[in-house]
Design a protein around this motif. Structure first.
Motif, mmCIF file in Angstrom:
data_model
loop_
_atom_site.group_PDB
_atom_site.id
_atom_site.type_symbol
_atom_site.label_atom_id
_atom_site.label_comp_id
_atom_site.label_asym_id
_atom_site.label_seq_id
_atom_site.Cartn_x
_atom_site.Cartn_y
_atom_site.Cartn_z
ATOM 1 N N THR A 104 -7.992 63.598 53.929
ATOM 2 C CA THR A 104 -8.189 62.274 54.519
ATOM 3 C C THR A 104 -8.265 61.229 53.405
ATOM 4 N N GLN A 105 -8.086 59.991 53.802
ATOM 5 C CA GLN A 105 -8.099 58.901 52.843
ATOM 6 C C GLN A 105 -9.479 58.720 52.217
ATOM 7 N N GLY A 106 -10.509 58.860 53.016
ATOM 8 C CA GLY A 106 -11.854 58.660 52.483
ATOM 9 C C GLY A 106 -11.976 57.306 51.821
ATOM 10 N N ASP A 164 -10.717 54.874 59.197
ATOM 11 C CA ASP A 164 -10.960 54.251 60.504
ATOM 12 C C ASP A 164 -10.582 52.774 60.538
ATOM 13 N N HIS A 165 -10.636 52.101 59.395
ATOM 14 C CA HIS A 165 -10.304 50.674 59.367
ATOM 15 C C HIS A 165 -8.811 50.426 59.596
ATOM 16 N N TYR A 166 -8.032 51.490 59.719
ATOM 17 C CA TYR A 166 -6.596 51.369 60.029
ATOM 18 C C TYR A 166 -6.302 51.743 61.489
ATOM 19 N N ASN A 171 -2.533 52.739 65.865
ATOM 20 C CA ASN A 171 -2.153 52.630 67.275
ATOM 21 C C ASN A 171 -0.808 51.930 67.446
ATOM 22 N N GLN A 172 -0.565 50.893 66.670
ATOM 23 C CA GLN A 172 0.717 50.187 66.740
ATOM 24 C C GLN A 172 1.880 51.101 66.349
ATOM 25 N N MET A 173 1.686 51.881 65.298
ATOM 26 C CA MET A 173 2.750 52.777 64.830
ATOM 27 C C MET A 173 3.080 53.850 65.857
ATOM 28 N N LEU A 174 2.057 54.335 66.541
ATOM 29 C CA LEU A 174 2.276 55.394 67.532
ATOM 30 C C LEU A 174 3.000 54.887 68.772
#
Length: 198
Positions: A104-106, A164-166, A171-174
């Motif tokens: 994960t990005q962390g 989470d801040h993305y 959601n837009q990409m999906l």
């Protein structure tokens, strides 16, 4: 007819030379000093290629040395050589895929996260056999379907590991149809990140 027979004979001799094992060739043989550990693929690969070339066995990896049919007199020799130099990639592939699934990005910057994830994808690509279409020039569309599936997997892995801040960007990409590539998704997220910094 005679030239055909002599070319088959020279091919057979060539195959016998490649299938010859030296006394030092055994299943426990260490070809390179540093084992592949998930972070050293390029130097390991170069060292392995040099070692296999020196032993005249690189053709097993490149596919130049074809597996003879089971009823061929060369089959037993081929199998013996192949089993001497072949080791399963299964454990390493499992470890890398597991690392990807947990990655994960962390607190990492987006650029660092994507670069590390891409490196893991590249390692998997090197370990996994490349799937190809058997119809020739791929008129059936299987090659494109395989590439699209692989790209979708990478996109989902990238999005699952994003912080989470993305959520909004994710959601837009999906919702995009067809789904964007992982690289395109990364550049979209990077643009959003740069806008927030301004």
């Amino acid at each position: 007819m005679e030239s055909e027979s002599s070319s088959e004979s020279s091919l057979e001799k060539s195959m016998e030379n490649v299938l010859h094992l030296q006394n030092s060739d055994n299943p426990g043989l260490i070809l390179v000093i540093a084992p592949l550990n998930g972070t050293n693929y390029l130097p390991w690969s170069r060292a392995m290629k040099i070692a296999l070339c020196a032993k005249d066995k690189i053709g097993f990896v490149t596919g130049e040395i074809k597996k003879p049919s089971k009823n061929s007199p060369m089959f037993k020799k081929w199998r013996r050589v192949d089993s001497t130099f072949w080791e399963s990639n299964g454990p390493l592939l499992y470890n890398i895929k597991r690392e990807i699934s947990l990655f994960t990005q962390g607190n990492m910057p987006l650029m660092v996260y994507f670069t590390k994830l891409k490196k893991l994808w590249d390692e998997v690509q090197c370990l996994r056999p490349f799937l190809v279409c058997t119809c020739g020039n791929c008129t059936c569309g299987a090659s494109k379907a395989i590439a699209d599936f692989d790209e979708d997997e990478k996109l989902i892995q990238f999005l699952m590991g994003l912080g989470d801040h993305y959520d909004h960007v994710r959601n837009q990409m999906l919702l995009i149809d067809p789904l964007p590539s992982a690289s395109k998704a990364y550049s979209m997220a990077l643009r959003v990140e740069k806008k927030k910094d301004v």
